[in-house]
Design a protein around this motif. Structure first.
Motif, PDB file in Angstrom:
ATOM      1  N   THR A 105     -34.081  63.842  56.037  1.00  0.00           N
ATOM      2  CA  THR A 105     -33.160  62.975  55.299  1.00  0.00           C
ATOM      3  C   THR A 105     -33.172  61.556  55.861  1.00  0.00           C
ATOM      4  O   THR A 105     -33.086  60.590  55.104  1.00  0.00           O
ATOM      5  CB  THR A 105     -31.728  63.554  55.331  1.00  0.00           C
ATOM      6  N   SER A 106     -33.304  61.432  57.176  1.00  0.00           N
ATOM      7  CA  SER A 106     -33.351  60.101  57.798  1.00  0.00           C
ATOM      8  C   SER A 106     -34.581  59.333  57.345  1.00  0.00           C
ATOM      9  O   SER A 106     -34.507  58.135  57.069  1.00  0.00           O
ATOM     10  CB  SER A 106     -33.339  60.211  59.318  1.00  0.00           C
ATOM     11  N   VAL A 107     -35.729  60.025  57.278  1.00  0.00           N
ATOM     12  CA  VAL A 107     -36.958  59.371  56.810  1.00  0.00           C
ATOM     13  C   VAL A 107     -36.779  58.934  55.363  1.00  0.00           C
ATOM     14  O   VAL A 107     -37.119  57.803  55.001  1.00  0.00           O
ATOM     15  CB  VAL A 107     -38.181  60.296  56.970  1.00  0.00           C
ATOM     16  N   THR A 108     -36.234  59.816  54.539  1.00  0.00           N
ATOM     17  CA  THR A 108     -36.031  59.486  53.123  1.00  0.00           C
ATOM     18  C   THR A 108     -35.122  58.276  52.973  1.00  0.00           C
ATOM     19  O   THR A 108     -35.434  57.342  52.218  1.00  0.00           O
ATOM     20  CB  THR A 108     -35.445  60.702  52.369  1.00  0.00           C
ATOM     21  N   ASN A 109     -34.011  58.257  53.697  1.00  0.00           N
ATOM     22  CA  ASN A 109     -33.079  57.122  53.613  1.00  0.00           C
ATOM     23  C   ASN A 109     -33.723  55.829  54.100  1.00  0.00           C
ATOM     24  O   ASN A 109     -33.548  54.769  53.490  1.00  0.00           O
ATOM     25  CB  ASN A 109     -31.803  57.403  54.409  1.00  0.00           C
ATOM     26  N   THR A 110     -34.467  55.910  55.195  1.00  0.00           N
ATOM     27  CA  THR A 110     -35.144  54.721  55.730  1.00  0.00           C
ATOM     28  C   THR A 110     -36.173  54.204  54.722  1.00  0.00           C
ATOM     29  O   THR A 110     -36.223  53.001  54.444  1.00  0.00           O
ATOM     30  CB  THR A 110     -35.809  55.050  57.076  1.00  0.00           C
ATOM     31  N   SER A 131     -32.890  47.471  60.979  1.00  0.00           N
ATOM     32  CA  SER A 131     -32.344  48.354  62.006  1.00  0.00           C
ATOM     33  C   SER A 131     -33.534  48.832  62.833  1.00  0.00           C
ATOM     34  O   SER A 131     -34.699  48.644  62.435  1.00  0.00           O
ATOM     35  CB  SER A 131     -31.650  49.554  61.364  1.00  0.00           C
ATOM     36  N   ALA A 189     -34.409  51.909  63.246  1.00  0.00           N
ATOM     37  CA  ALA A 189     -35.071  52.966  62.459  1.00  0.00           C
ATOM     38  C   ALA A 189     -36.031  52.360  61.443  1.00  0.00           C
ATOM     39  O   ALA A 189     -37.160  52.841  61.270  1.00  0.00           O
ATOM     40  CB  ALA A 189     -34.026  53.834  61.765  1.00  0.00           C
ATOM     41  N   ARG A 190     -35.609  51.306  60.779  1.00  0.00           N
ATOM     42  CA  ARG A 190     -36.476  50.655  59.793  1.00  0.00           C
ATOM     43  C   ARG A 190     -37.666  49.993  60.486  1.00  0.00           C
ATOM     44  O   ARG A 190     -38.799  50.049  60.009  1.00  0.00           O
ATOM     45  CB  ARG A 190     -35.673  49.650  58.970  1.00  0.00           C
ATOM     46  N   ARG A 211     -42.004  61.652  59.765  1.00  0.00           N
ATOM     47  CA  ARG A 211     -40.836  62.372  60.296  1.00  0.00           C
ATOM     48  C   ARG A 211     -41.163  62.986  61.651  1.00  0.00           C
ATOM     49  O   ARG A 211     -40.396  62.868  62.607  1.00  0.00           O
ATOM     50  CB  ARG A 211     -40.415  63.460  59.313  1.00  0.00           C
ATOM     51  N   VAL A 226     -37.288  62.598  63.682  1.00  0.00           N
ATOM     52  CA  VAL A 226     -36.006  62.490  62.988  1.00  0.00           C
ATOM     53  C   VAL A 226     -35.937  63.517  61.865  1.00  0.00           C
ATOM     54  O   VAL A 226     -36.943  64.096  61.466  1.00  0.00           O
ATOM     55  CB  VAL A 226     -35.766  61.068  62.431  1.00  0.00           C
ATOM     56  N   HIS A 227     -34.758  63.709  61.343  1.00  0.00           N
ATOM     57  CA  HIS A 227     -34.512  64.643  60.245  1.00  0.00           C
ATOM     58  C   HIS A 227     -35.171  64.108  58.967  1.00  0.00           C
ATOM     59  O   HIS A 227     -35.225  62.891  58.759  1.00  0.00           O
ATOM     60  CB  HIS A 227     -32.998  64.784  60.050  1.00  0.00           C
TER      61      HIS A 227
END
Length: 176
Positions: A88-93, A56, A58-59, A80, A85-86
């Protein structure tokens, strides 16, 4: 969209805004709507370019950011901030990239409560190839000349700065 419309629907919406008594907001509505539409067009092109790599945007951004660093790693909080980005977004990515073996997390030696994210050799290889694809398919063939790209960049940067996205760099103090 597979076909071109016979007229610009945003221009028509602008006229409708004027016709309904909102002339003072008509141009702003057209700008905002145009930016959203351009975003959709560019995201579709980006998604198509990155799809063969299983990334994606983001990735990709996370990998490219890490690839630009000298050490190939940085604190997750710094990523981050730079990616805006939030947390949580960094953690998920990072979770997804780590599951694919493209990054790894290591304890931050300067702060035992946080982690560094580090690009792996396979992450470096993938992001290099994906960057070539984005450059060829999206970034280089934008439909603006150099002057137009600089003008759009200046306009958008000015808007972003006025709305708190970043500060104007301060000049160094005068020597004593």
């Amino acid at each position: 969209m597979s076909h071109q419309l016979p007229a610009d629907p945003i221009a028509q919406a602008r006229q409708n805004w004027r016709d309904h008594g909102w002339a003072e907001a008509a141009d702003g509505m057209a700008v905002v709507t145009s930016v959203f539409r351009v975003n959709q067009i560019l995201l579709a092109r980006i998604d198509a370019a990155l799809k063969p790599f299983g990334l994606s945007f983001a990735r990709f951004e996370m990998l490219r950011l890490l690839g630009f660093t000298h050490s190939g790693r940085m604190p997750m909080s710094r990523a981050r901030d730079l990616l805006q980005v939030h947390p949580t977004s960094v953690t998920n990515t990072v979770d997804r990239l780590e599951a694919d073996g493209l990054v790894r997390r290591t304890p931050n030696p300067r702060d035992g409560r946080s982690f560094l994210v580090e690009i792996t050799p396979s992450g470096r290889e993938l992001v290099a190839t994906a960057t070539d694809a984005l450059n060829e398919q999206v970034f280089a063939p934008l439909d603006f000349d150099a002057e137009g790209m600089q003008a759009v960049s200046r306009l958008l940067a000015g808007f972003r700065q006025r709305h708190g996205d970043f500060r104007e760099p301060q000049a160094p103090p005068e020597p004593l």
